[in-house]
Design a protein around this motif. Sequence first.
Motif, PDB file in Angstrom:
ATOM      1  N   TYR A   1      -0.825  -9.252 -12.532  1.00 67.28           N
ATOM      2  CA  TYR A   1      -0.438  -8.341 -11.445  1.00 67.28           C
ATOM      3  C   TYR A   1      -0.792  -6.899 -11.796  1.00 67.28           C
ATOM      4  O   TYR A   1      -1.270  -6.140 -10.949  1.00 67.28           O
ATOM      5  CB  TYR A   1       1.061  -8.470 -11.129  1.00 67.28           C
TER       6      TYR A   1
ATOM      7  N   SER B   1      -1.857  -9.618  -3.007  1.00 68.29           N
ATOM      8  CA  SER B   1      -0.550  -9.496  -3.655  1.00 68.29           C
ATOM      9  C   SER B   1       0.436 -10.505  -3.085  1.00 68.29           C
ATOM     10  O   SER B   1       1.162 -11.181  -3.823  1.00 68.29           O
ATOM     11  CB  SER B   1      -0.029  -8.068  -3.473  1.00 68.29           C
ATOM     12  N   LEU B   2       0.464 -10.633  -1.753  1.00 71.16           N
ATOM     13  CA  LEU B   2       1.392 -11.581  -1.122  1.00 71.16           C
ATOM     14  C   LEU B   2       1.062 -13.018  -1.548  1.00 71.16           C
ATOM     15  O   LEU B   2       1.964 -13.800  -1.868  1.00 71.16           O
ATOM     16  CB  LEU B   2       1.311 -11.472   0.406  1.00 71.16           C
TER      17      LEU B   2
ATOM     18  N   PHE C   1       1.494  -8.670   8.111  1.00 69.01           N
ATOM     19  CA  PHE C   1       2.046  -7.655   7.207  1.00 69.01           C
ATOM     20  C   PHE C   1       0.965  -6.744   6.622  1.00 69.01           C
ATOM     21  O   PHE C   1       1.137  -5.516   6.631  1.00 69.01           O
ATOM     22  CB  PHE C   1       2.894  -8.310   6.104  1.00 69.01           C
TER      23      PHE C   1
ATOM     24  N   ILE D   1       1.361  -2.786   7.517  1.00 69.58           N
ATOM     25  CA  ILE D   1       1.733  -1.800   6.498  1.00 69.58           C
ATOM     26  C   ILE D   1       0.588  -0.829   6.218  1.00 69.58           C
ATOM     27  O   ILE D   1       0.813   0.360   6.013  1.00 69.58           O
ATOM     28  CB  ILE D   1       2.267  -2.456   5.198  1.00 69.58           C
TER      29      ILE D   1
ATOM     30  N   ILE E   1       7.380  -9.334  -0.342  1.00 71.64           N
ATOM     31  CA  ILE E   1       7.045  -8.216   0.553  1.00 71.64           C
ATOM     32  C   ILE E   1       7.541  -6.900  -0.052  1.00 71.64           C
ATOM     33  O   ILE E   1       6.836  -5.876  -0.015  1.00 71.64           O
ATOM     34  CB  ILE E   1       7.678  -8.441   1.949  1.00 71.64           C
TER      35      ILE E   1
ATOM     36  N   ALA F   1       8.109  -6.058  -3.275  1.00 73.36           N
ATOM     37  CA  ALA F   1       7.336  -5.630  -4.449  1.00 73.36           C
ATOM     38  C   ALA F   1       6.009  -5.015  -4.003  1.00 73.36           C
ATOM     39  O   ALA F   1       5.601  -3.950  -4.480  1.00 73.36           O
ATOM     40  CB  ALA F   1       7.089  -6.804  -5.390  1.00 73.36           C
ATOM     41  N   THR F   2       5.328  -5.696  -3.060  1.00 72.73           N
ATOM     42  CA  THR F   2       4.035  -5.184  -2.560  1.00 72.73           C
ATOM     43  C   THR F   2       4.229  -3.824  -1.893  1.00 72.73           C
ATOM     44  O   THR F   2       3.445  -2.895  -2.122  1.00 72.73           O
ATOM     45  CB  THR F   2       3.432  -6.177  -1.554  1.00 72.73           C
ATOM     46  N   SER F   3       5.276  -3.692  -1.079  1.00 74.57           N
ATOM     47  CA  SER F   3       5.527  -2.425  -0.368  1.00 74.57           C
ATOM     48  C   SER F   3       5.818  -1.294  -1.343  1.00 74.57           C
ATOM     49  O   SER F   3       5.329  -0.173  -1.163  1.00 74.57           O
ATOM     50  CB  SER F   3       6.709  -2.564   0.597  1.00 74.57           C
TER      51      SER F   3
ATOM     52  N   VAL G   1       4.810  -1.036  -4.456  1.00 74.41           N
ATOM     53  CA  VAL G   1       3.549  -0.664  -5.129  1.00 74.41           C
ATOM     54  C   VAL G   1       2.717   0.234  -4.214  1.00 74.41           C
ATOM     55  O   VAL G   1       2.192   1.271  -4.645  1.00 74.41           O
ATOM     56  CB  VAL G   1       2.751  -1.925  -5.528  1.00 74.41           C
ATOM     57  N   LEU G   2       2.621  -0.132  -2.935  1.00 76.56           N
ATOM     58  CA  LEU G   2       1.810   0.661  -1.999  1.00 76.56           C
ATOM     59  C   LEU G   2       2.385   2.062  -1.813  1.00 76.56           C
ATOM     60  O   LEU G   2       1.666   3.064  -1.899  1.00 76.56           O
ATOM     61  CB  LEU G   2       1.733  -0.038  -0.638  1.00 76.56           C
TER      62      LEU G   2
END
Lengths: 152, 493
Positions: A80, A107-108, A122, A126, B383, B385-387, B389-390
């Motif tokens: 990751y 990532s998802l 998503f 986003i 969702i 964790a990804t958010s 990071v972004l």
Amino acid sequence: MQKEKLDIIICIFLTIVLLVFATQFSEITPIARIYPTGVMFGTFICILVLFIQSIKSIRTNASKNTELMTAQVIKKIIYYILLILLYILLWEWFGYIITTFLFTLVSLLFLGMKNKTVLILFPICITAVIYILFTNLLMVSLPKGIIIEMLP
Amino acid sequence: MIGFLQVFQPINLVLCVLGLLIGVIFGALPGFTATMGVAVFVPFSYYLEPQGALLLLSGIYCGGVYGGSIPAVILGIPGTPASAPTSFDGRALTLKGQAGRSLALVTFSSAFGGFMSSIALLFLTPILAIIALKVGPPEQMMIAILGLSVVCMLSEGNMIKGILVGLFTLLIATIGQDPQVGFPRFTFGIYQLTGGVSLVPILIGLFAIPEVIKMLEDSEELLVDTDKVGKMLLLMSDIKDNVVNYIRSAIIGIIIGIIPAAGPDVAAFLSYNEAKKNSKYPENFGNGAIDGIIASETTNNAVTGGSLIPLLTLGIPGSAPAAIFLGAMYIHGLRPGPQLFKENADVVYTLLVAFSIINILLFFVGWIFCKYSLKVLLIPKTILATSIVLLATVGSYAISKNIFDVIQMYIAGVAGYIMVKNDYPLSPVALALLLGPMLEQAISQTFVMYGTKFYMIFTRPITIVLFLLIVLSFAWRPIINLIQKKRNKEATC
């Protein structure tokens, strides 16, 4: 691995960092050196104390073992981090929109999301929300990408 | 009277609420701070009347300082450096299923602290302005040392590691131009380091990335069980048991606010430390101590009004957002100083009264915002964790539009994770990065003032008071331990 052994490794690493900083002293004026010298000295004393404490703990068998993570979890974390590294490296080349959309999707998937609706919606949402928030409302321009700008 | 009539005009009330909403969003987003929020909206305020402009910016300031606590409680990621102490205990309460109680306390404490500072702004401005005039480099040096002494208190279980982290970070803070001659130090040929390391990206990395990596370790789908999310709940017992804490924290915030260069970040740590020293159960700090949350949140919002006192009376901003405020005042033709209260009485008194109204409205706006923020805990970790990071990546980039800041953020993040895993405290990093530059500058300016007669700093009353507080800060725990040992001995006899 025992906590104290990890502390010893950290002490050695920090000592190396201090030595690297010390090599820069010849390039700094005497006045500018005074404060960092004092701080480095204090840091070195602390490293020494921690080192001695750790050695004593190991010798008296008073040390504790750290919780071990499984190899699978360690691999997941490393992969990751590499994914994130790739994302920020490609930002400048391909721009915010493409890299963010792709990173979000990968990532998802990597983290185990299986819902197809979320996997499609998503990343789009986003990427768009952050883009609009930062560029239109907060007036922060995000990278367009060197390669994208070169395209006719 | 003028102030009251003007504040309750519909347009002014709308601007107060709008400012609060904008401020809360800015504070909650990683990479964004109250300072940035005020700075971004100064050009927009140009189209408003001076009163309206100052009300909007005041709302953003107060909302921004408060907003950083929301992600601090929910995710353990402070939105602003001032909310870092809140994250220690707020997050622990969330994991115990009391996120609603934590957020309710944060909202009430912020509103209380801000309201108390608005009272100080209204009635104590002339007296407190005199103190602001007497603050110089020796006092700033003592405040920096007092702030750093908090490291010892906060890392009580692991003092040598805490002091090591603090000193090493002070060394990292010397990277860049030295404050005396502007000579670049320890840049290793990297031109991006000429300005030093970037504080906000490092703090984002330190708090956000370890949380993301922890989410990867855990196989659970959600951060907390759905039945543990909790509702917004303000317990009267939490308030009644902490009356002294509230008042002490508000006073600390107001006093730190009037001192230039020391902002809500420093004040929050100092107040957290004082709360821990005076707590019956200091061992609970870091594990969901209510008094810790109350102390840091009351203080960081109490700084807002305090920082406007020297600004309005002397033209000396008490914090970074107050400095931006100064710019906004000049744009609208307002000159801070004694004349301001005569020539623009209607504008100034409207601002002074509006500050109290803004902090009352903060409670309601914050409450509604937090009610919906609790839903974040129901979002799956994939969702979330990804958010994070972004947002952390884009937030770090947005500060100076420099990818190097993002790289610093991730290096700090990985280092933070290693530290957390090996019981090295994170709070000394935040303190040392905030106070290191201030300490070095204050020491060199003090030497310029006094040369070899350094002992002359003890002829300054405020310096003496601060020095005694430093001595007390170090001596407190050994004295308490000695007294307790004596009592135990007497009890066994």
